[in-house]
Every structure is written in C-alpha cells, then in structure tokens.
Write a protein that holds these residues in place. Structure first.
Motif, PDB file in Angstrom:
ATOM      1  N   LEU A 102       0.826  -1.203   0.000  1.00 30.96           N
ATOM      2  CA  LEU A 102       0.000   0.000   0.000  1.00 30.96           C
ATOM      3  C   LEU A 102       0.861   1.254   0.000  1.00 30.96           C
ATOM      4  O   LEU A 102       1.926   1.300   0.610  1.00 30.96           O
ATOM      5  CB  LEU A 102      -0.903   0.041   1.236  1.00 30.96           C
ATOM      6  CG  LEU A 102      -2.165  -0.822   1.261  1.00 30.96           C
ATOM      7  CD1 LEU A 102      -2.951  -0.526   2.535  1.00 30.96           C
ATOM      8  CD2 LEU A 102      -3.037  -0.586   0.037  1.00 30.96           C
ATOM      9  N   GLY A 103       0.374   2.294  -0.664  1.00 33.98           N
ATOM     10  CA  GLY A 103       1.065   3.574  -0.651  1.00 33.98           C
ATOM     11  C   GLY A 103       0.434   4.526  -1.640  1.00 33.98           C
ATOM     12  O   GLY A 103      -0.479   4.169  -2.380  1.00 33.98           O
ATOM     13  N   GLY A 104       0.921   5.762  -1.622  1.00 35.23           N
ATOM     14  CA  GLY A 104       0.396   6.748  -2.558  1.00 35.23           C
ATOM     15  C   GLY A 104       0.389   8.146  -1.992  1.00 35.23           C
ATOM     16  O   GLY A 104       1.362   8.877  -2.124  1.00 35.23           O
ATOM     17  N   GLY A 105      -0.724   8.518  -1.332  1.00 33.95           N
ATOM     18  CA  GLY A 105      -0.914   9.899  -0.948  1.00 33.95           C
ATOM     19  C   GLY A 105      -0.575  10.266   0.474  1.00 33.95           C
ATOM     20  O   GLY A 105      -0.537  11.459   0.806  1.00 33.95           O
ATOM     21  N   SER A 106      -0.329   9.290   1.348  1.00 30.95           N
ATOM     22  CA  SER A 106      -0.065   9.638   2.750  1.00 30.95           C
ATOM     23  C   SER A 106       0.795   8.583   3.424  1.00 30.95           C
ATOM     24  O   SER A 106       0.771   7.404   3.045  1.00 30.95           O
ATOM     25  CB  SER A 106      -1.371   9.790   3.527  1.00 30.95           C
ATOM     26  OG  SER A 106      -1.984   8.525   3.741  1.00 30.95           O
ATOM     27  N   GLU A 107       1.525   9.012   4.453  1.00 34.26           N
ATOM     28  CA  GLU A 107       2.341   8.065   5.215  1.00 34.26           C
ATOM     29  C   GLU A 107       1.466   7.115   6.010  1.00 34.26           C
ATOM     30  O   GLU A 107       1.828   5.945   6.200  1.00 34.26           O
ATOM     31  CB  GLU A 107       3.299   8.814   6.137  1.00 34.26           C
ATOM     32  CG  GLU A 107       4.319   7.896   6.791  1.00 34.26           C
ATOM     33  CD  GLU A 107       5.423   8.638   7.519  1.00 34.26           C
ATOM     34  OE1 GLU A 107       6.396   7.985   7.939  1.00 34.26           O
ATOM     35  OE2 GLU A 107       5.307   9.875   7.666  1.00 34.26           O
ATOM     36  N   GLU A 108       0.316   7.595   6.496  1.00 40.05           N
ATOM     37  CA  GLU A 108      -0.596   6.715   7.227  1.00 40.05           C
ATOM     38  C   GLU A 108      -0.994   5.517   6.361  1.00 40.05           C
ATOM     39  O   GLU A 108      -1.101   4.394   6.863  1.00 40.05           O
ATOM     40  CB  GLU A 108      -1.858   7.477   7.657  1.00 40.05           C
ATOM     41  CG  GLU A 108      -1.670   8.457   8.792  1.00 40.05           C
ATOM     42  CD  GLU A 108      -1.510   7.795  10.146  1.00 40.05           C
ATOM     43  OE1 GLU A 108      -2.504   7.652  10.880  1.00 40.05           O
ATOM     44  OE2 GLU A 108      -0.364   7.418  10.480  1.00 40.05           O
ATOM     45  N   LEU A 109      -1.208   5.747   5.063  1.00 44.88           N
ATOM     46  CA  LEU A 109      -1.586   4.659   4.168  1.00 44.88           C
ATOM     47  C   LEU A 109      -0.458   3.639   4.048  1.00 44.88           C
ATOM     48  O   LEU A 109      -0.703   2.426   4.065  1.00 44.88           O
ATOM     49  CB  LEU A 109      -1.939   5.215   2.789  1.00 44.88           C
ATOM     50  CG  LEU A 109      -2.432   4.222   1.740  1.00 44.88           C
ATOM     51  CD1 LEU A 109      -3.702   3.517   2.210  1.00 44.88           C
ATOM     52  CD2 LEU A 109      -2.685   4.923   0.407  1.00 44.88           C
ATOM     53  N   THR A 110       0.781   4.097   3.955  1.00 49.41           N
ATOM     54  CA  THR A 110       1.898   3.153   3.852  1.00 49.41           C
ATOM     55  C   THR A 110       2.021   2.312   5.116  1.00 49.41           C
ATOM     56  O   THR A 110       2.459   1.159   5.059  1.00 49.41           O
ATOM     57  CB  THR A 110       3.237   3.866   3.589  1.00 49.41           C
ATOM     58  OG1 THR A 110       3.663   4.569   4.756  1.00 49.41           O
ATOM     59  CG2 THR A 110       3.138   4.819   2.413  1.00 49.41           C
ATOM     60  N   ARG A 111       1.657   2.873   6.253  1.00 48.83           N
ATOM     61  CA  ARG A 111       1.738   2.128   7.519  1.00 48.83           C
ATOM     62  C   ARG A 111       0.700   1.013   7.596  1.00 48.83           C
ATOM     63  O   ARG A 111       0.805   0.107   8.423  1.00 48.83           O
ATOM     64  CB  ARG A 111       1.580   3.089   8.694  1.00 48.83           C
ATOM     65  CG  ARG A 111       2.760   4.047   8.857  1.00 48.83           C
ATOM     66  CD  ARG A 111       2.462   5.174   9.811  1.00 48.83           C
ATOM     67  NE  ARG A 111       3.638   6.040  10.003  1.00 48.83           N
ATOM     68  CZ  ARG A 111       3.596   7.280  10.470  1.00 48.83           C
ATOM     69  NH1 ARG A 111       2.427   7.829  10.808  1.00 48.83           N
ATOM     70  NH2 ARG A 111       4.705   7.979  10.614  1.00 48.83           N
ATOM     71  N   GLN A 112      -0.311   1.078   6.725  1.00 47.58           N
ATOM     72  CA  GLN A 112      -1.332   0.034   6.675  1.00 47.58           C
ATOM     73  C   GLN A 112      -0.909  -1.153   5.816  1.00 47.58           C
ATOM     74  O   GLN A 112      -1.606  -2.166   5.767  1.00 47.58           O
ATOM     75  CB  GLN A 112      -2.648   0.623   6.134  1.00 47.58           C
ATOM     76  CG  GLN A 112      -3.264   1.666   7.042  1.00 47.58           C
ATOM     77  CD  GLN A 112      -4.463   2.349   6.417  1.00 47.58           C
ATOM     78  OE1 GLN A 112      -4.780   2.137   5.245  1.00 47.58           O
ATOM     79  NE2 GLN A 112      -5.148   3.175   7.189  1.00 47.58           N
ATOM     80  N   GLY A 113       0.206  -1.041   5.116  1.00 45.00           N
ATOM     81  CA  GLY A 113       0.675  -2.143   4.291  1.00 45.00           C
ATOM     82  C   GLY A 113       1.052  -3.359   5.121  1.00 45.00           C
ATOM     83  O   GLY A 113       1.243  -3.280   6.338  1.00 45.00           O
TER      84      GLY A 113
END
Length: 231
Positions: free
Chosen positions: A111-122
């Motif tokens: 996961l990734g793209g527009g925010s660091e929070e999203l990458t942390r959900q990977g």
C-alpha cells in the motif's frame, strides 16, 4: 521392419522427454485467473488486489509500477481490533491458483500513494504457506519472504514499485498468508489501524497436467510399445 518400429517408439519417448525438459527449463510465467479470500473484515474488495487493477493497462503482470493505492485497485481491511503493528489473531489471506502449478515466485506491491498513514497500513510481517491439495494441508513456503518493504507516499500520490521474489518451485494449488501485521506507528490508530496491499501476481514454470491428460499420454506410450512388440 522390426527395427523401424522400435526406432519409432524410442523417438516418441525421446520427444516426450525433450518436451518435458523444455517446459521445466522455460522462464517463469504469470499464473492467470488467481482468486482470493480472507478471514479479515474487509473495507476494499480483495479481488481488486489480484486482478491487475492499478497495473499498466489494468492488466495482470509480473512487472511494472502500480498506481497509488485507492478503492477499486487495492485491498484494505476494516479497522483492526488488535494493537497496531502486532499479529492479527486468526487473520489469513488465501489465494486460489485455480489449477496445479510449479509455483516459483510472485510479485507484490504494498500500500502507498498519498499519505504516510496509508503506507503504515501495508503488510509488514507475514508467514507464507502453500498447499498442493486444494487447501487440505499446508506447508511453509521455503525461500518466500517473511516481511515486505513499506510503500512510498508523496504529493501527488506516488506509484508503488514491484517487490519480486523467487524460490525453488513447488507443486501448489493455493497460497496462504498468516501471522499478518501492519507497520503500526499510526498518528490516528482509532481510524487508521488497518492492513492491506495493492496487488500480488504469482509466477510458475509450468502448469501441472490434469490426471486425465497424464493417463492419456501413458496410454499412448503403452500402445506404441504394444504395437512394436506385435510387429
């Protein structure tokens, strides 16, 4: 005449051996039509992480960047009840190869793209297993990764680069992810403690023939031998 028939039988057997060696030596290719299911409560559809959505041309591939993770091209869970960054109890993702293959690798996009929070959900940590009997029994997939690299983010949202893995091939019908955890460290864990990934595509050297195909080949070989003996 007897010599000619024996030569024909030998040539047929030799051709079969050569074909088998050629198939086993060929480069790994994409396994088509993979489907998936999960025991984890879902927000974004899991099918969108195995059907090529987000990859170039929205087509399954073992290469290429994946567009930023969004609903419609990635999978993401509902809010998790376990502590962020810890193993999800009884959480599994199971991939059905819809056939028996000599599984030799896969490509993964986190996961990734527009925010660091999203990458942390990977997906961070994972145990990867395989089954060669439709999911009745499972074995650890030797050589497979036990963790994935965190995705990237930026403005505008960044594409996600592929993480490619290869290992000694195994006969497999299914692959299962267990002992899953995210990266944690959320600024807002109440709303963002989730887990997900953008895409996964599997690779194999060959598809294993159905038993009926093997029986037909065996019958052909035996018929040739029998003909040689009669003549």
């Amino acid at each position: 005449m007897e010599f000619a028939i024996k030569t024909l039988v030998l040539s047929t057997a030799t051709f079969g051996l050569m074909l088998s060696v050629t198939q086993n030596a060929q480069a790994a290719t994409l396994i088509p039509g993979v489907t998936a299911g999960t025991t984890i409560s879902t927000q974004w559809a899991l099918n969108d992480a195995v059907n090529g959505q987000g990859l170039p041309g929205n087509t399954p591939s073992l290469t290429g960047d994946h567009g930023e993770s969004l609903i419609g091209n990635s999978w993401r869970s509902d809010i998790l009840s376990n502590t962020q960054g810890t193993t999800i109890p009884s959480g599994t993702i199971t991939f059905n190869l819809n056939g028996s293959y000599n599984l030799s690798g896969f490509t993964f996009w986190n996961l990734g793209g527009g925010s660091e929070e999203l990458t942390r959900q990977g997906i961070n940590n994972v145990t990867i297993e395989y089954s060669n009997n439709g999911g009745t029994t499972w074995s650890t997939l030797s050589g497979a990764p036990t963790s994935f690299t965190q995705g990237t983010f930026g403005t505008p949202g960044t594409n996600q680069t592929p993480q490619a893995f290869s290992f000694a091939s195994v006969a497999a019908t299914n692959v299962r992810f267990t002992n899953l955890s995210n990266f944690g460290a959320f600024n807002n864990p109440t709303n963002n403690n989730r887990i997900g990934f953008s895409e996964i595509q599997f690779a194999a050297g060959t598809k294993i023939p159905e038993p009926s195909s093997l029986l037909a080949l065996l019958a052909f070989g035996l018929a040739g031998v029998s003909l040689g003996k009669r003549i």
